[in-house]
Design a protein around this motif. Sequence first.
Motif, PDB file in Angstrom:
ATOM      1  N   GLN A  19      -5.222   0.581  -3.020  1.00 57.46           N
ATOM      2  CA  GLN A  19      -3.792   0.370  -2.795  1.00 57.46           C
ATOM      3  C   GLN A  19      -3.017   1.687  -2.800  1.00 57.46           C
ATOM      4  OE1 GLN A  19      -2.244  -2.689  -5.401  1.00 57.46           O
ATOM      5  NE2 GLN A  19      -0.174  -2.467  -4.604  1.00 57.46           N
ATOM      6  N   ILE A  20      -3.643   2.750  -3.316  1.00 56.64           N
ATOM      7  CA  ILE A  20      -3.011   4.062  -3.404  1.00 56.64           C
ATOM      8  C   ILE A  20      -3.854   5.059  -2.611  1.00 56.64           C
ATOM      9  CG2 ILE A  20      -2.271   5.919  -4.919  1.00 56.64           C
ATOM     10  CD1 ILE A  20      -0.656   3.582  -5.572  1.00 56.64           C
ATOM     11  N   LEU A  21      -3.217   5.787  -1.687  1.00 57.26           N
ATOM     12  CA  LEU A  21      -3.925   6.772  -0.871  1.00 57.26           C
ATOM     13  C   LEU A  21      -3.136   8.066  -0.884  1.00 57.26           C
ATOM     14  CD1 LEU A  21      -3.677   3.814   0.857  1.00 57.26           C
ATOM     15  CD2 LEU A  21      -5.562   4.894   2.074  1.00 57.26           C
ATOM     16  N   THR A  22      -3.854   9.192  -0.939  1.00 56.55           N
ATOM     17  CA  THR A  22      -3.201  10.499  -0.923  1.00 56.55           C
ATOM     18  C   THR A  22      -3.916  11.398   0.072  1.00 56.55           C
ATOM     19  OG1 THR A  22      -4.594  11.226  -2.784  1.00 56.55           O
ATOM     20  CG2 THR A  22      -2.397  10.389  -3.315  1.00 56.55           C
ATOM     21  N   SER A  23      -3.165  12.323   0.678  1.00 54.40           N
ATOM     22  CA  SER A  23      -3.787  13.245   1.629  1.00 54.40           C
ATOM     23  C   SER A  23      -3.436  14.674   1.278  1.00 54.40           C
ATOM     24  CB  SER A  23      -3.338  12.944   3.064  1.00 54.40           C
ATOM     25  OG  SER A  23      -2.097  13.557   3.361  1.00 54.40           O
ATOM     26  N   ALA A  56      -1.799  18.514   8.689  1.00 55.02           N
ATOM     27  CA  ALA A  56      -2.549  17.675   9.626  1.00 55.02           C
ATOM     28  C   ALA A  56      -3.426  16.639   8.940  1.00 55.02           C
ATOM     29  CB  ALA A  56      -3.403  18.547  10.548  1.00 55.02           C
ATOM     30  N   ALA A  57      -3.768  16.825   7.675  1.00 53.83           N
ATOM     31  CA  ALA A  57      -4.546  15.798   6.963  1.00 53.83           C
ATOM     32  C   ALA A  57      -3.776  14.488   6.876  1.00 53.83           C
ATOM     33  CB  ALA A  57      -4.913  16.291   5.562  1.00 53.83           C
ATOM     34  N   GLY A  58      -2.447  14.549   7.001  1.00 59.26           N
ATOM     35  CA  GLY A  58      -1.663  13.323   7.034  1.00 59.26           C
ATOM     36  C   GLY A  58      -1.993  12.473   8.239  1.00 59.26           C
ATOM     37  N   ILE A  59      -2.322  13.107   9.366  1.00 60.82           N
ATOM     38  CA  ILE A  59      -2.739  12.353  10.549  1.00 60.82           C
ATOM     39  C   ILE A  59      -4.106  11.735  10.302  1.00 60.82           C
ATOM     40  CG2 ILE A  59      -3.346  12.520  12.984  1.00 60.82           C
ATOM     41  CD1 ILE A  59      -1.211  14.599  13.336  1.00 60.82           C
ATOM     42  N   ALA A  69      -6.786  11.821  -6.860  1.00 62.16           N
ATOM     43  CA  ALA A  69      -5.722  12.065  -5.889  1.00 62.16           C
ATOM     44  C   ALA A  69      -5.870  13.478  -5.359  1.00 62.16           C
ATOM     45  CB  ALA A  69      -4.345  11.879  -6.526  1.00 62.16           C
ATOM     46  N   THR A  70      -5.294  13.719  -4.200  1.00 60.63           N
ATOM     47  CA  THR A  70      -5.317  15.062  -3.640  1.00 60.63           C
ATOM     48  C   THR A  70      -3.924  15.428  -3.167  1.00 60.63           C
ATOM     49  OG1 THR A  70      -6.547  16.567  -2.189  1.00 60.63           O
ATOM     50  CG2 THR A  70      -5.889  14.434  -1.250  1.00 60.63           C
ATOM     51  N   THR A  71      -3.761  16.689  -2.827  1.00 61.36           N
ATOM     52  CA  THR A  71      -2.517  17.222  -2.291  1.00 61.36           C
ATOM     53  C   THR A  71      -2.863  18.514  -1.572  1.00 61.36           C
ATOM     54  OG1 THR A  71      -0.198  17.737  -2.852  1.00 61.36           O
ATOM     55  CG2 THR A  71      -1.898  18.603  -4.336  1.00 61.36           C
ATOM     56  N   ARG A  82       0.859  -1.181   0.000  1.00 60.01           N
ATOM     57  CA  ARG A  82       0.000   0.000   0.000  1.00 60.01           C
ATOM     58  C   ARG A  82       0.900   1.237   0.000  1.00 60.01           C
ATOM     59  NH1 ARG A  82      -4.072  -0.483   4.711  1.00 60.01           N
ATOM     60  NH2 ARG A  82      -2.128  -0.528   5.875  1.00 60.01           N
ATOM     61  N   LEU A  83       0.605   2.195  -0.881  1.00 57.27           N
ATOM     62  CA  LEU A  83       1.397   3.423  -0.999  1.00 57.27           C
ATOM     63  C   LEU A  83       0.528   4.601  -0.614  1.00 57.27           C
ATOM     64  CD1 LEU A  83       3.104   2.790  -4.478  1.00 57.27           C
ATOM     65  CD2 LEU A  83       3.808   1.954  -2.228  1.00 57.27           C
ATOM     66  N   MET A  84       1.027   5.451   0.284  1.00 55.01           N
ATOM     67  CA  MET A  84       0.259   6.632   0.681  1.00 55.01           C
ATOM     68  C   MET A  84       1.174   7.840   0.766  1.00 55.01           C
ATOM     69  SD  MET A  84      -0.426   5.906   4.766  1.00 55.01           S
ATOM     70  CE  MET A  84      -0.611   7.633   5.246  1.00 55.01           C
ATOM     71  N   SER A  85       0.659   8.972   0.264  1.00 53.63           N
ATOM     72  CA  SER A  85       1.426  10.207   0.297  1.00 53.63           C
ATOM     73  C   SER A  85       0.779  11.197   1.251  1.00 53.63           C
ATOM     74  CB  SER A  85       1.524  10.821  -1.105  1.00 53.63           C
ATOM     75  OG  SER A  85       0.237  11.214  -1.580  1.00 53.63           O
TER      76      SER A  85
END
Length: 328
Positions: A159-163, A167-170, A129-131, A107-110
């Motif tokens: 399998q792919i997640l983006t934030s 703080a959205a990473g938390i 995707a988001t950023t 699983r890949l997450m950014s």
Amino acid sequence: MDANGHRQRTVAALIGEGVLTFDFACACEVFGYDRSDIVRPWYRFLVVSQDPPPIRSSTGFLLSPELGLDALEDADTIVIPGWADDLRPPRPETIAALRRAYDRGARLMSICIGSFVLAATGLLDGRRATTHWRFAEQLKTRFPAIDVDPDVLYIDEGQILTSAGTAAGIDLGLHVVRLDYGASIANQVARRIVMPPHRDGGQAQYIEAPVAVVKDGDPIRGTLRWILEHLGDEMSVDDLATRAAMSPRSFARHFKATTGSTPHDWILRQRLQLAQRLLETTDLPLEHIADRAGFGAAVTMRHHFAQRLRTSPQAYRRTFRSSAPPPA
């Protein structure tokens, strides 16, 4: 494997020169801090670098990771914090390592502008995707095959997640903990780091005049408490507005300004969380849980589990029943 047959999952944070300090700290706090007093086995956490150490962070201090790209072969999840603000592309060997990890099912997450690293692999092409909202247009321009959504906290494409930024990473990290260990464990981790237990990925990155805490005297404070105590009851916006002594339109506007969500979506999330807790901690039949959580019927609860959680109540119970703590 532990005594219950649970396999320890390995999470690797992949960093590069100029790694954004808070983004990296999000990965360390959610996955790297030992939470084995909550659940065993907790994650095995690795820090992996594409660049030779020392790595200078965005705020100037030095990191000395001991692991190189080869260590990604052991990772079940790879977290990519944001790197340098100049958005330089990752090394070719980094792209190759990430593609190999994806091909074997990792699983890949950014987090934040870590999405540019993922985008460089081509794995975001054709996906949502988001950023961070400040960099969304650059992501669209540089990688036009990506469906960039700048208005959400995070996106789970399986399998792919983006934030989004910082703080959205938390929020995304807690979402992953929820997928791996269930809602009860994720809620305990959220309490430890003093975060809301669940902010839906679809919540806006920026909400005008947000209110993080419902203060004493807020006209909907009592109504929110009443909702949580009566999730099994039928309720309409008109009924809730009357309880708050407001017009339906004013109530809906004030509710969104306070919670960041519409009444319908907020109540649905609370009902899903109640159903998750009951599935994890009780042996109640599905019809009883559906009734107590306000879904009315098991078929309705199944629909919302499939739509929001991409699983069924039965599968959720099988996955998380054994690892949940006993009910208080």
